[in-house]
Design a protein around this motif. Structure first.
Motif, PDB file in Angstrom:
ATOM      1  N   ARG A   1     -21.383  44.030  31.332  1.00 24.71           N
ATOM      2  CA  ARG A   1     -20.509  43.654  30.216  1.00 24.71           C
ATOM      3  C   ARG A   1     -20.351  44.790  29.215  1.00 24.71           C
ATOM      4  N   GLY A   2     -20.804  45.969  29.599  1.00 22.24           N
ATOM      5  CA  GLY A   2     -20.609  47.131  28.743  1.00 22.24           C
ATOM      6  C   GLY A   2     -21.670  47.325  27.685  1.00 22.24           C
ATOM      7  N   VAL A   3     -22.770  46.542  27.758  1.00 17.80           N
ATOM      8  CA  VAL A   3     -23.850  46.675  26.780  1.00 17.80           C
ATOM      9  C   VAL A   3     -24.907  47.610  27.346  1.00 17.80           C
ATOM     10  N   THR A   4     -25.123  48.729  26.680  1.00 14.61           N
ATOM     11  CA  THR A   4     -26.100  49.707  27.148  1.00 14.61           C
ATOM     12  C   THR A   4     -27.236  49.840  26.132  1.00 14.61           C
ATOM     13  N   ASP A   5     -28.082  50.809  26.320  1.00 15.34           N
ATOM     14  CA  ASP A   5     -29.225  51.052  25.425  1.00 15.34           C
ATOM     15  C   ASP A   5     -30.129  49.827  25.315  1.00 15.34           C
ATOM     16  N   THR A   6     -30.446  49.226  26.464  1.00 14.19           N
ATOM     17  CA  THR A   6     -31.300  48.027  26.470  1.00 14.19           C
ATOM     18  C   THR A   6     -32.733  48.328  26.903  1.00 14.19           C
ATOM     19  N   ALA A   7     -33.039  49.597  27.163  1.00 15.76           N
ATOM     20  CA  ALA A   7     -34.345  49.946  27.730  1.00 15.76           C
ATOM     21  C   ALA A   7     -35.515  49.515  26.857  1.00 15.76           C
ATOM     22  N   ASP A   8     -35.351  49.564  25.547  1.00 12.30           N
ATOM     23  CA  ASP A   8     -36.458  49.243  24.641  1.00 12.30           C
ATOM     24  C   ASP A   8     -36.427  47.787  24.144  1.00 12.30           C
ATOM     25  N   MET A   9     -35.481  47.015  24.646  1.00 10.51           N
ATOM     26  CA  MET A   9     -35.354  45.634  24.180  1.00 10.51           C
ATOM     27  C   MET A   9     -36.333  44.716  24.919  1.00 10.51           C
ATOM     28  N   LYS A  10     -36.967  43.800  24.178  1.00  8.20           N
ATOM     29  CA  LYS A  10     -37.849  42.808  24.782  1.00  8.20           C
ATOM     30  C   LYS A  10     -37.009  41.675  25.379  1.00  8.20           C
ATOM     31  N   LYS A  11     -37.655  40.824  26.156  1.00  9.37           N
ATOM     32  CA  LYS A  11     -36.906  39.808  26.882  1.00  9.37           C
ATOM     33  C   LYS A  11     -36.124  38.895  25.945  1.00  9.37           C
ATOM     34  N   ASP A  12     -36.738  38.435  24.855  1.00  9.46           N
ATOM     35  CA  ASP A  12     -36.031  37.542  23.928  1.00  9.46           C
ATOM     36  C   ASP A  12     -34.775  38.224  23.376  1.00  9.46           C
ATOM     37  N   ASP A  13     -34.890  39.521  23.084  1.00  7.35           N
ATOM     38  CA  ASP A  13     -33.742  40.265  22.578  1.00  7.35           C
ATOM     39  C   ASP A  13     -32.652  40.379  23.636  1.00  7.35           C
ATOM     40  N   LEU A  14     -33.067  40.593  24.891  1.00  7.44           N
ATOM     41  CA  LEU A  14     -32.111  40.684  25.990  1.00  7.44           C
ATOM     42  C   LEU A  14     -31.391  39.354  26.194  1.00  7.44           C
ATOM     43  N   VAL A  15     -32.150  38.265  26.126  1.00 10.86           N
ATOM     44  CA  VAL A  15     -31.550  36.929  26.269  1.00 10.86           C
ATOM     45  C   VAL A  15     -30.506  36.697  25.176  1.00 10.86           C
ATOM     46  N   ASN A  16     -30.878  36.982  23.943  1.00 11.76           N
ATOM     47  CA  ASN A  16     -29.946  36.766  22.822  1.00 11.76           C
ATOM     48  C   ASN A  16     -28.718  37.656  22.933  1.00 11.76           C
ATOM     49  N   ALA A  17     -28.925  38.904  23.387  1.00 10.75           N
ATOM     50  CA  ALA A  17     -27.801  39.832  23.527  1.00 10.75           C
ATOM     51  C   ALA A  17     -26.834  39.358  24.606  1.00 10.75           C
ATOM     52  N   LEU A  18     -27.368  38.858  25.718  1.00 16.14           N
ATOM     53  CA  LEU A  18     -26.497  38.378  26.795  1.00 16.14           C
ATOM     54  C   LEU A  18     -25.722  37.139  26.369  1.00 16.14           C
ATOM     55  N   ILE A  19     -26.404  36.221  25.684  1.00 14.96           N
ATOM     56  CA  ILE A  19     -25.720  35.018  25.206  1.00 14.96           C
ATOM     57  C   ILE A  19     -24.592  35.404  24.244  1.00 14.96           C
ATOM     58  N   LYS A  20     -24.876  36.339  23.355  1.00 17.58           N
ATOM     59  CA  LYS A  20     -23.870  36.793  22.400  1.00 17.58           C
ATOM     60  C   LYS A  20     -22.673  37.413  23.117  1.00 17.58           C
ATOM     61  N   ALA A  21     -22.964  38.258  24.118  1.00 17.81           N
ATOM     62  CA  ALA A  21     -21.882  38.901  24.872  1.00 17.81           C
ATOM     63  C   ALA A  21     -21.046  37.873  25.619  1.00 17.81           C
ATOM     64  N   MET A  22     -21.706  36.858  26.183  1.00 12.15           N
ATOM     65  CA  MET A  22     -20.985  35.821  26.927  1.00 12.15           C
ATOM     66  C   MET A  22     -20.160  34.947  25.999  1.00 12.15           C
ATOM     67  N   LYS A  23     -20.691  34.673  24.804  1.00 16.79           N
ATOM     68  CA  LYS A  23     -19.923  33.894  23.830  1.00 16.79           C
ATOM     69  C   LYS A  23     -18.662  34.639  23.433  1.00 16.79           C
ATOM     70  N   GLY A  24     -18.799  35.960  23.197  1.00 17.66           N
ATOM     71  CA  GLY A  24     -17.641  36.751  22.818  1.00 17.66           C
ATOM     72  C   GLY A  24     -16.586  36.749  23.900  1.00 17.66           C
ATOM     73  N   SER A  25     -17.026  36.871  25.161  1.00 14.91           N
ATOM     74  CA  SER A  25     -16.088  36.870  26.281  1.00 14.91           C
ATOM     75  C   SER A  25     -15.437  35.505  26.434  1.00 14.91           C
TER      76      SER A  25
ATOM     77  N   GLY B   1     -16.100  43.599  24.815  1.00 15.35           N
ATOM     78  CA  GLY B   1     -16.978  44.746  24.591  1.00 15.35           C
ATOM     79  C   GLY B   1     -16.187  45.938  24.114  1.00 15.35           C
ATOM     80  N   GLY B   2     -16.879  46.918  23.544  1.00 16.29           N
ATOM     81  CA  GLY B   2     -16.213  48.108  23.062  1.00 16.29           C
ATOM     82  C   GLY B   2     -16.128  49.162  24.143  1.00 16.29           C
ATOM     83  N   VAL B   3     -15.942  50.393  23.717  1.00 17.10           N
ATOM     84  CA  VAL B   3     -15.858  51.502  24.652  1.00 17.10           C
ATOM     85  C   VAL B   3     -17.163  51.619  25.429  1.00 17.10           C
ATOM     86  N   ARG B   4     -17.049  51.836  26.739  1.00 19.69           N
ATOM     87  CA  ARG B   4     -18.224  51.919  27.594  1.00 19.69           C
ATOM     88  C   ARG B   4     -18.733  53.356  27.641  1.00 19.69           C
ATOM     89  N   THR B   5     -20.036  53.511  27.511  1.00 16.11           N
ATOM     90  CA  THR B   5     -20.630  54.840  27.531  1.00 16.11           C
ATOM     91  C   THR B   5     -21.688  54.927  28.616  1.00 16.11           C
TER      92      THR B   5
END
Length: 208
Positions: free
Chosen positions: A46-70, A85-89
Motif C-alpha cells: 500500500r506504499g507504506v515504507t519505513d516499517t522496520a522499527d515498528m512494533k506489531k501494535d504499531d504495524l496493526v494500527n498503520a495497516l488499519i489506517k491505510a485500509m480505512k483511507g483506501s 497513499g502518497g508518492v512511493r519511495t
C-alpha cells in the motif's frame, strides 16, 4: 461486555470483528492475528515504507489506517479510486520523483507551466488521461500471472500503436498499485500548451 484490567480501565485491545462502519473489507481482529512480516508486506503493497522499527501494535494500527483511507477513497466497495497513499519511495527512487511536485488530489495545481509532477492518486491520473482522450492500455505480450503487463496510455489522436491493447481502468490501476509505481507527468509545457508527457517509475527496480 467489555472486561476490565487490573488497573480498572476498560480493555478494548483488538476487539473481535469489524469495528469500522461501512468498511466490510476491514476486520481488525483478523489483522491483529497476522504475523509481523505479513503486516509489513501488506503495508509495503500500500506504499507504506519505513516499517522496520515498528512494533506489531504499531504495524496493526498503520495497516488499519491505510485500509480505512483506501476504503473511504473507493466508497467502501473496493472499486478503483484514490490509492490512499502518497508518492512511493524505495532503494531506486529517481531524482525525477524527488524533484517533482507531489499532487495528492484533483484540487492540487502545478506551481507553474512545465513543472514536473508526480502522483499515485487514481483520480488525478484518470482525469489527466481523459482530458487528453487517453485510453488505458497494456503492451501485448507482456502480461504475466493473469495481470496486465507494461502499462501505457493510447492517445488516438496521435495514431494507435500496433502493440497496445485497451484494458479497463480497474485492471490498469490494479497493476499500477501491485508494482508500486509512481506517475510522473506534466499538465502543461513551459509554453503553456497542454502536455501529454508521462512516465511510470518503480522505486524498487532500476528498470521500473
Amino acid at each position: 461486555m467489555p472486561t476490565r484490567n487490573s488497573s480498572g480501565s476498560t480493555a478494548t485491545k483488538n476487539p473481535p470483528g469489524n469495528q469500522t462502519p461501512n468498511t466490510p473489507d476491514i476486520n481488525e481482529s483478523e489483522i491483529a492475528r497476522l504475523k509481523v512480516d505479513e503486516l509489513r508486506d501488506r503495508l509495503r503493497s500500500r506504499g507504506v515504507t519505513d516499517t522496520a522499527d515498528m512494533k506489531k501494535d504499531d504495524l496493526v494500527n498503520a495497516l488499519i489506517k491505510a485500509m480505512k483511507g483506501s476504503s473511504r477513497a473507493t466508497g467502501g466497495s473496493g472499486a478503483s479510486g484514490s490509492s490512499g497513499g502518497g508518492v512511493r519511495t524505495g532503494s531506486h527512487t529517481s531524482s525525477s520523483v524527488r524533484y517533482s511536485q507531489e499532487i495528492t488530489s484533483v484540487d492540487d495545481e502545478a506551481e507553474r507551466p512545465g513543472r514536473s509532477l508526480v502522483t499515485t492518486d487514481h483520480d488525478v491520473i484518470r482525469q489527466w488521461a481523459e482530458a487528453r482522450k487517453g485510453v488505458p492500455c497494456t503492451v501485448d505480450g507482456t502480461e504475466h500471472d493473469g495481470h496486465a503487463g507494461v502499462l501505457r496510455f493510447d492517445f488516438p489522436a496521435g495514431g494507435r500503436e500496433d502493440r497496445l491493447r485497451e484494458i479497463s481502468w480497474e485492471d490498469w490501476f490494479d497493476a499500477f498499485d501491485r508494482r508500486r509505481l509512481n506517475f510522473i507527468y506534466q499538465e502543461e509545457r513551459s509554453d503553456g500548451k497542454q502536455s501529454n508527457f508521462f512516465r511510470l517509475e518503480s522505486p524498487d527496480r532500476e528498470d521500473g
